[in-house]
Design an enzyme around this catalytic site. Structure first.
Site, PDB file in Angstrom:
ATOM      1  CG  HIS A  19      93.017  55.809 106.389  1.00  0.00           C
ATOM      2  ND1 HIS A  19      91.998  55.426 107.092  1.00  0.00           N
ATOM      3  CD2 HIS A  19      93.041  57.298 106.326  1.00  0.00           C
ATOM      4  CE1 HIS A  19      91.285  56.465 107.401  1.00  0.00           C
ATOM      5  NE2 HIS A  19      91.926  57.671 107.044  1.00  0.00           N
ATOM      6  CB  CYS A  39      93.471  58.007 109.876  1.00  0.00           C
ATOM      7  SG  CYS A  39      92.335  59.398 110.149  1.00  0.00           S
ATOM      8  CG  ASN A  72      88.268  58.821 107.141  1.00  0.00           C
ATOM      9  OD1 ASN A  72      88.667  58.064 107.912  1.00  0.00           O
ATOM     10  ND2 ASN A  72      89.103  59.896 106.608  1.00  0.00           N
TER      11      ASN A  72
HETATM   12  O1  UT7 Z   1      91.683  60.351 107.425  1.00  0.00           O
HETATM   13  C1  UT7 Z   1      91.895  61.642 107.543  1.00  0.00           C
HETATM   14  C2  UT7 Z   1      92.392  62.211 106.406  1.00  0.00           C
HETATM   15  N1  UT7 Z   1      91.791  63.134 105.688  1.00  0.00           N
HETATM   16  C3  UT7 Z   1      91.889  62.898 104.251  1.00  0.00           C
HETATM   17  O2  UT7 Z   1      92.243  62.160 103.708  1.00  0.00           O
HETATM   18  C4  UT7 Z   1      91.149  64.254 103.418  1.00  0.00           C
HETATM   19  C5  UT7 Z   1      92.068  64.404 102.249  1.00  0.00           C
HETATM   20  N2  UT7 Z   1      91.520  65.660 101.332  1.00  0.00           N
HETATM   21  C6  UT7 Z   1      90.484  65.122 100.706  1.00  0.00           C
HETATM   22  O3  UT7 Z   1      90.132  64.165 100.617  1.00  0.00           O
HETATM   23  C7  UT7 Z   1      89.844  66.374  99.983  1.00  0.00           C
HETATM   24  O4  UT7 Z   1      90.718  67.480  99.869  1.00  0.00           O
HETATM   25  C8  UT7 Z   1      88.415  66.656 100.143  1.00  0.00           C
HETATM   26  C9  UT7 Z   1      87.471  65.512  99.685  1.00  0.00           C
HETATM   27  C10 UT7 Z   1      88.211  66.984 101.705  1.00  0.00           C
HETATM   28  C11 UT7 Z   1      88.114  67.941  99.538  1.00  0.00           C
HETATM   29  O5  UT7 Z   1      88.126  67.788  98.082  1.00  0.00           O
HETATM   30  P1  UT7 Z   1      88.940  69.094  97.228  1.00  0.00           P
HETATM   31  O6  UT7 Z   1      88.905  68.601  95.799  1.00  0.00           O
HETATM   32  O7  UT7 Z   1      90.415  69.158  97.890  1.00  0.00           O
HETATM   33  O8  UT7 Z   1      87.711  70.002  97.106  1.00  0.00           O
HETATM   34  P2  UT7 Z   1      88.215  71.529  98.040  1.00  0.00           P
HETATM   35  O9  UT7 Z   1      88.446  71.736  99.593  1.00  0.00           O
HETATM   36  O10 UT7 Z   1      89.319  72.147  97.189  1.00  0.00           O
HETATM   37  O11 UT7 Z   1      86.820  72.250  97.663  1.00  0.00           O
HETATM   38  C12 UT7 Z   1      86.439  72.594  96.342  1.00  0.00           C
HETATM   39  C13 UT7 Z   1      85.119  73.236  96.392  1.00  0.00           C
HETATM   40  C14 UT7 Z   1      85.033  74.468  97.391  1.00  0.00           C
HETATM   41  O12 UT7 Z   1      84.175  75.388  96.762  1.00  0.00           O
HETATM   42  P3  UT7 Z   1      84.975  76.739  96.064  1.00  0.00           P
HETATM   43  O13 UT7 Z   1      85.803  77.473  96.933  1.00  0.00           O
HETATM   44  O14 UT7 Z   1      85.699  76.224  94.952  1.00  0.00           O
HETATM   45  O15 UT7 Z   1      83.725  77.488  95.424  1.00  0.00           O
HETATM   46  C15 UT7 Z   1      84.379  74.086  98.542  1.00  0.00           C
HETATM   47  O16 UT7 Z   1      83.756  74.867  99.240  1.00  0.00           O
HETATM   48  O17 UT7 Z   1      84.139  72.428  96.869  1.00  0.00           O
HETATM   49  C16 UT7 Z   1      83.226  73.049  97.874  1.00  0.00           C
HETATM   50  N3  UT7 Z   1      82.846  72.007  98.976  1.00  0.00           N
HETATM   51  C17 UT7 Z   1      81.817  71.430  98.877  1.00  0.00           C
HETATM   52  N4  UT7 Z   1      80.758  71.336  97.737  1.00  0.00           N
HETATM   53  C18 UT7 Z   1      79.828  70.576  98.020  1.00  0.00           C
HETATM   54  C19 UT7 Z   1      83.531  71.350  99.743  1.00  0.00           C
HETATM   55  N5  UT7 Z   1      82.926  70.484 100.615  1.00  0.00           N
HETATM   56  C20 UT7 Z   1      81.737  70.533  99.733  1.00  0.00           C
HETATM   57  C21 UT7 Z   1      80.610  69.511  99.932  1.00  0.00           C
HETATM   58  N6  UT7 Z   1      79.642  69.787  98.931  1.00  0.00           N
HETATM   59  N7  UT7 Z   1      80.409  68.453 100.811  1.00  0.00           N
END
Ligand code: UT7
Length: 330
Positions: free
Chosen positions: A253, A112, A283
């Site tokens: 980004h 990225c 993204n």
């Molecule tokens: O350009 C590449 C660089 N990448 C990035 O910048 C990504 C950086 N990270 C992020 O933007 C965030 O970490 C994410 C958007 C990817 C995820 O957000 P988060 O607040 O860190 O969520 P999480 O991974 O902690 O997941 C929270 C919950 C989980 O469920 P449990 O374990 O709490 O029951 C996930 O399973 O959300 C669940 N989850 C979803 N639920 C509905 C994960 N993806 C989804 C989804 N829809 N698409």
């Protein structure tokens, strides 16, 4: 050393719009989750356009905006992690399509942060006098390395390309830049290529199927991003005599609205300084910054003399930022 100016921008995005509701029909997710966790509402996904086609579209649009011909180009760099082919490089394929017969061409992978890496490399060639005019493209088709059954990644990534033309000039357009990486954290964001496989390998274990898709430890990347983004912004200002309050626009980004807001907060800056188009594009990795740059340029959001910081982070892990003075216009 010669001055480097940015003299044109361009972009090209696939036609198909995929909304959060569309994704909720494929995986267990919702518009509410995606919007509140990322800020993304919709994205463009290829229905057949290739990375090269998107790169060529962005190249043509940038050449038109720079009012130069493809034959004026001495260098083409394409930043991509999703090329169509190992060989020839995307840059060489762009050269062929646009007729840039005088250019040296190569691809670069800094995920990225690729577009900032590309601008940085191109700038060095121009500063030293080796080349006069360079085209830098960020082109990605992340949809082909996305696992469309994995809700943690398929709601984030998208396709598109953006480009910029740099040229030796009278004024100092590119003021400063920094790029860096932390390979120790590389496991946070991965996508395997081919394993060793040849006639002499008899060990069947190497033939085990490996994932072809992106894996991301979102939380780790998030932590990295909210730390390096503000640091990079401050580092580009060091030794320039320019302070943060002098900056007119920051183009980050486009990965996650929460990351952008956190960076603004850390720097005590109004979030409106940061240009955001990720609700519409998701993204697009190395394409996200040049698409945003082109969108702002075409909407006449810049005036001559404006100070702009581009800042990115991504797989590698990599990071980088560039301070630019807008030298186009009246
Ligand atoms: O350009 C590449 C660089 N990448 C990035 O910048 C990504 C950086 N990270 C992020 O933007 C965030 O970490 C994410 C958007 C990817 C995820 O957000 P988060 O607040 O860190 O969520 P999480 O991974 O902690 O997941 C929270 C919950 C989980 O469920 P449990 O374990 O709490 O029951 C996930 O399973 O959300 C669940 N989850 C979803 N639920 C509905 C994960 N993806 C989804 C989804 N829809 N698409």
């Amino acid at each position: 050393m010669f001055n480097v100016e940015l003299i044109g921008t361009g972009s090209c995005i696939p036609e198909k719009v995929v909304t959060n509701d569309d994704l909720a029909k494929i995986v267990d997710t919702s518009d509410e989750w995606i919007t509140s966790r990322t800020g993304i509402k919709e994205r463009r996904i290829s229905t057949g356009e290739t990375t090269t086609e998107l790169a060529v579209g962005a190249a043509r649009s940038a050449l038109e905006s720079a009012r130069i011909s493809a034959e004026d180009l001495d260098l083409i760099i394409v930043a991509t992690l999703t090329p169509d082919d190992y060989l020839p490089s995307t840059a060489c394929q762009v050269q062929k399509h646009i007729g840039a017969d005088n250019a040296a061409c190569f691809d670069l992978n800094a995920a990225c942060t690729g577009f900032i890496y590309g601008l940085t490399v191109a700038s060095q060639f121009i500063r030293t006098g080796m080349y006069k005019t360079a085209l830098v493209i960020g082109a990605e088709e992340l949809s082909k390395i996305t696992d469309w059954t994995d809700r943690t990644t398929c709601v984030l990534f998208a396709d598109g390309a953006g480009a910029a033309v740099l040229q030796r000039g009278e004024q100092q357009g590119i003021i400063s830049e920094i790029i860096g990486s932390d390979g120790n954290k590389g496991d946070c964001l991965t996508c395997p290529a081919l394993p060793p496989r040849n006639y002499f390998i008899r060990d069947d274990s190497t033939k085990e199927s490996r994932s072809e898709y992106v894996y991301m430890n979102g939380r780790e990347v998030y932590k990295f991003a909210v730390t390096v983004m503000p640091e990079c912004i401050l580092k580009t200002l060091e030794g320039t005599g320019i302070s943060l309050s002098d900056i007119d626009h920051i183009i980050p980004h486009q990965a996650n609205l929460r990351i952008i807001d956190a960076a603004a907060k850390k720097l005590n800056l109004d979030a409106s300084k940061f240009y955001v188009n990720l609700p519409r594009f998701g993204n697009t990795s190395g394409a996200s910054i040049p698409i945003a740059l082109d969108e702002m340029a075409k909407a006449n959001r810049f005036k001559k003399g404006d100070l702009i910081i581009l800042v990115g982070f991504g797989g590698g892990l990599t990071y980088g930022a560039m301070l630019i003075k807008w030298t186009m216009g009246e």
